[in-house]
Scaffold this motif. Structure first.
Motif, PDB file in Angstrom:
ATOM      1  N   ILE A   1      67.003  66.696  35.295  1.00  0.00           N
ATOM      2  CA  ILE A   1      67.783  66.042  36.345  1.00  0.00           C
ATOM      3  C   ILE A   1      69.262  66.080  35.981  1.00  0.00           C
ATOM      4  O   ILE A   1      70.111  66.488  36.785  1.00  0.00           O
ATOM      5  N   PHE A   2      69.596  65.670  34.763  1.00  0.00           N
ATOM      6  CA  PHE A   2      70.993  65.665  34.357  1.00  0.00           C
ATOM      7  C   PHE A   2      71.559  67.074  34.242  1.00  0.00           C
ATOM      8  O   PHE A   2      72.714  67.318  34.577  1.00  0.00           O
ATOM      9  N   TYR A   3      70.764  68.015  33.785  1.00  0.00           N
ATOM     10  CA  TYR A   3      71.211  69.407  33.706  1.00  0.00           C
ATOM     11  C   TYR A   3      71.532  69.937  35.098  1.00  0.00           C
ATOM     12  O   TYR A   3      72.562  70.556  35.318  1.00  0.00           O
ATOM     13  N   GLY A   4      70.640  69.683  36.044  1.00  0.00           N
ATOM     14  CA  GLY A   4      70.845  70.144  37.411  1.00  0.00           C
ATOM     15  C   GLY A   4      72.060  69.503  38.066  1.00  0.00           C
ATOM     16  O   GLY A   4      72.806  70.171  38.779  1.00  0.00           O
ATOM     17  N   VAL A   5      72.283  68.239  37.818  1.00  0.00           N
ATOM     18  CA  VAL A   5      73.434  67.550  38.401  1.00  0.00           C
ATOM     19  C   VAL A   5      74.733  68.102  37.809  1.00  0.00           C
ATOM     20  O   VAL A   5      75.722  68.276  38.511  1.00  0.00           O
ATOM     21  N   ASN A   6      74.738  68.386  36.532  1.00  0.00           N
ATOM     22  CA  ASN A   6      75.953  68.878  35.883  1.00  0.00           C
ATOM     23  C   ASN A   6      76.246  70.330  36.199  1.00  0.00           C
ATOM     24  O   ASN A   6      77.357  70.797  35.998  1.00  0.00           O
ATOM     25  N   ARG A   7      75.288  71.076  36.679  1.00  0.00           N
ATOM     26  CA  ARG A   7      75.485  72.491  37.017  1.00  0.00           C
ATOM     27  C   ARG A   7      76.163  72.679  38.366  1.00  0.00           C
ATOM     28  O   ARG A   7      76.588  73.760  38.695  1.00  0.00           O
ATOM     29  N   ILE A   8      76.240  71.637  39.155  1.00  0.00           N
ATOM     30  CA  ILE A   8      76.830  71.742  40.495  1.00  0.00           C
ATOM     31  C   ILE A   8      78.325  71.922  40.398  1.00  0.00           C
ATOM     32  O   ILE A   8      79.033  71.353  39.680  1.00  0.00           O
TER      33      ILE A   8
ATOM     34  N   VAL B   1      72.665  53.014  35.624  1.00  0.00           N
ATOM     35  CA  VAL B   1      71.479  52.273  36.078  1.00  0.00           C
ATOM     36  C   VAL B   1      70.234  53.145  35.944  1.00  0.00           C
ATOM     37  O   VAL B   1      69.183  52.680  35.488  1.00  0.00           O
ATOM     38  N   MET B   2      70.350  54.422  36.315  1.00  0.00           N
ATOM     39  CA  MET B   2      69.196  55.316  36.199  1.00  0.00           C
ATOM     40  C   MET B   2      68.722  55.407  34.747  1.00  0.00           C
ATOM     41  O   MET B   2      67.519  55.303  34.470  1.00  0.00           O
ATOM     42  N   LEU B   3      69.647  55.580  33.817  1.00  0.00           N
ATOM     43  CA  LEU B   3      69.275  55.657  32.398  1.00  0.00           C
ATOM     44  C   LEU B   3      68.664  54.349  31.902  1.00  0.00           C
ATOM     45  O   LEU B   3      67.679  54.356  31.159  1.00  0.00           O
ATOM     46  N   THR B   4      69.247  53.232  32.318  1.00  0.00           N
ATOM     47  CA  THR B   4      68.736  51.933  31.889  1.00  0.00           C
ATOM     48  C   THR B   4      67.327  51.690  32.412  1.00  0.00           C
ATOM     49  O   THR B   4      66.425  51.307  31.650  1.00  0.00           O
ATOM     50  N   VAL B   5      67.127  51.920  33.703  1.00  0.00           N
ATOM     51  CA  VAL B   5      65.807  51.683  34.299  1.00  0.00           C
ATOM     52  C   VAL B   5      64.775  52.658  33.731  1.00  0.00           C
ATOM     53  O   VAL B   5      63.640  52.268  33.439  1.00  0.00           O
ATOM     54  N   THR B   6      65.164  53.909  33.544  1.00  0.00           N
ATOM     55  CA  THR B   6      64.242  54.896  32.961  1.00  0.00           C
ATOM     56  C   THR B   6      63.889  54.516  31.533  1.00  0.00           C
ATOM     57  O   THR B   6      62.724  54.609  31.132  1.00  0.00           O
ATOM     58  N   SER B   7      64.870  54.069  30.777  1.00  0.00           N
ATOM     59  CA  SER B   7      64.609  53.651  29.395  1.00  0.00           C
ATOM     60  C   SER B   7      63.654  52.466  29.356  1.00  0.00           C
ATOM     61  O   SER B   7      62.735  52.431  28.530  1.00  0.00           O
ATOM     62  N   LEU B   8      63.887  51.511  30.234  1.00  0.00           N
ATOM     63  CA  LEU B   8      62.977  50.364  30.297  1.00  0.00           C
ATOM     64  C   LEU B   8      61.561  50.814  30.660  1.00  0.00           C
ATOM     65  O   LEU B   8      60.579  50.333  30.084  1.00  0.00           O
ATOM     66  N   GLY B   9      61.459  51.740  31.601  1.00  0.00           N
ATOM     67  CA  GLY B   9      60.147  52.259  31.989  1.00  0.00           C
ATOM     68  C   GLY B   9      59.466  52.966  30.831  1.00  0.00           C
ATOM     69  O   GLY B   9      58.262  52.808  30.612  1.00  0.00           O
ATOM     70  N   LEU B  10      60.222  53.740  30.073  1.00  0.00           N
ATOM     71  CA  LEU B  10      59.643  54.433  28.912  1.00  0.00           C
ATOM     72  C   LEU B  10      59.189  53.453  27.838  1.00  0.00           C
ATOM     73  O   LEU B  10      58.153  53.650  27.210  1.00  0.00           O
ATOM     74  N   VAL B  11      59.964  52.391  27.643  1.00  0.00           N
ATOM     75  CA  VAL B  11      59.551  51.364  26.685  1.00  0.00           C
ATOM     76  C   VAL B  11      58.246  50.729  27.142  1.00  0.00           C
ATOM     77  O   VAL B  11      57.328  50.499  26.342  1.00  0.00           O
ATOM     78  N   GLY B  12      58.142  50.466  28.435  1.00  0.00           N
ATOM     79  CA  GLY B  12      56.919  49.867  28.973  1.00  0.00           C
ATOM     80  C   GLY B  12      55.723  50.791  28.896  1.00  0.00           C
ATOM     81  O   GLY B  12      54.585  50.351  28.753  1.00  0.00           O
ATOM     82  N   LEU B  13      55.969  52.100  28.968  1.00  0.00           N
ATOM     83  CA  LEU B  13      54.877  53.073  28.919  1.00  0.00           C
ATOM     84  C   LEU B  13      54.560  53.554  27.505  1.00  0.00           C
ATOM     85  O   LEU B  13      53.590  54.277  27.307  1.00  0.00           O
ATOM     86  N   ALA B  14      55.372  53.182  26.550  1.00  0.00           N
ATOM     87  CA  ALA B  14      55.279  53.736  25.196  1.00  0.00           C
ATOM     88  C   ALA B  14      53.863  53.718  24.632  1.00  0.00           C
ATOM     89  O   ALA B  14      53.414  54.693  24.042  1.00  0.00           O
ATOM     90  N   GLY B  15      53.160  52.663  24.790  1.00  0.00           N
ATOM     91  CA  GLY B  15      51.813  52.584  24.242  1.00  0.00           C
ATOM     92  C   GLY B  15      50.730  53.048  25.194  1.00  0.00           C
ATOM     93  O   GLY B  15      49.561  53.092  24.833  1.00  0.00           O
ATOM     94  N   LYS B  16      51.101  53.428  26.410  1.00  0.00           N
ATOM     95  CA  LYS B  16      50.106  53.721  27.438  1.00  0.00           C
ATOM     96  C   LYS B  16      49.957  55.203  27.755  1.00  0.00           C
ATOM     97  O   LYS B  16      48.960  55.597  28.333  1.00  0.00           O
ATOM     98  N   ILE B  17      50.962  56.032  27.418  1.00  0.00           N
ATOM     99  CA  ILE B  17      50.831  57.453  27.698  1.00  0.00           C
ATOM    100  C   ILE B  17      50.904  58.236  26.391  1.00  0.00           C
ATOM    101  O   ILE B  17      51.429  57.754  25.388  1.00  0.00           O
ATOM    102  N   SER B  18      50.384  59.429  26.443  1.00  0.00           N
ATOM    103  CA  SER B  18      50.336  60.259  25.240  1.00  0.00           C
ATOM    104  C   SER B  18      51.732  60.759  24.876  1.00  0.00           C
ATOM    105  O   SER B  18      52.666  60.709  25.682  1.00  0.00           O
ATOM    106  N   PHE B  19      51.837  61.270  23.656  1.00  0.00           N
ATOM    107  CA  PHE B  19      53.108  61.814  23.194  1.00  0.00           C
ATOM    108  C   PHE B  19      53.556  62.971  24.074  1.00  0.00           C
ATOM    109  O   PHE B  19      54.724  63.069  24.439  1.00  0.00           O
TER     110      PHE B  19
END
Length: 91
Positions: free
Chosen positions: A84-91, A53-71
């Motif tokens: 976030i994923f690196y930190g979670v996997n290091r535990i 769900v986190m990946l899906t919602v984040t991906s949707l957010g990035l698609v929505g922001l694609a034209g609105k924020i800089s590279f």
């Protein structure tokens, strides 16, 4: 009164509602079966739901922001997600 939602925002919220419904149903199943072993199995199955769900919602957010924020802004957002994923996997 009719509410008009942005499609991306609606999909993001829908994913979160779906996730919460799955989590709540899992909690009810744990109570229904009243067994530590079964509750543990249900909890293990839920371990797939959260990151998906986190990946899906984040991906949707990035698609929505694609034209609105800089590279560079997009790169920092992706780096943050990676950390976030690196930190979670290091535990």
């Amino acid at each position: 009164m009719l509410f008009m939602f942005d499609k991306i925002v609606f999909l993001m919220a829908f994913c979160r509602f779906l996730s919460s419904t799955i989590e709540f149903s899992a909690a009810l199943l744990m109570l229904r079966f009243n067994s530590v072993e079964t509750a543990f199995k249900i909890n293990a199955a839920l371990a797939l739901v959260g990151p998906t769900v986190m990946l899906t919602v984040t991906s949707l957010g990035l698609v929505g922001l694609a034209g609105k924020i800089s590279f560079s802004g997009m790169v920092f957002v992706l780096l943050g997600i990676g950390f976030i994923f690196y930190g979670v996997n290091r535990i």
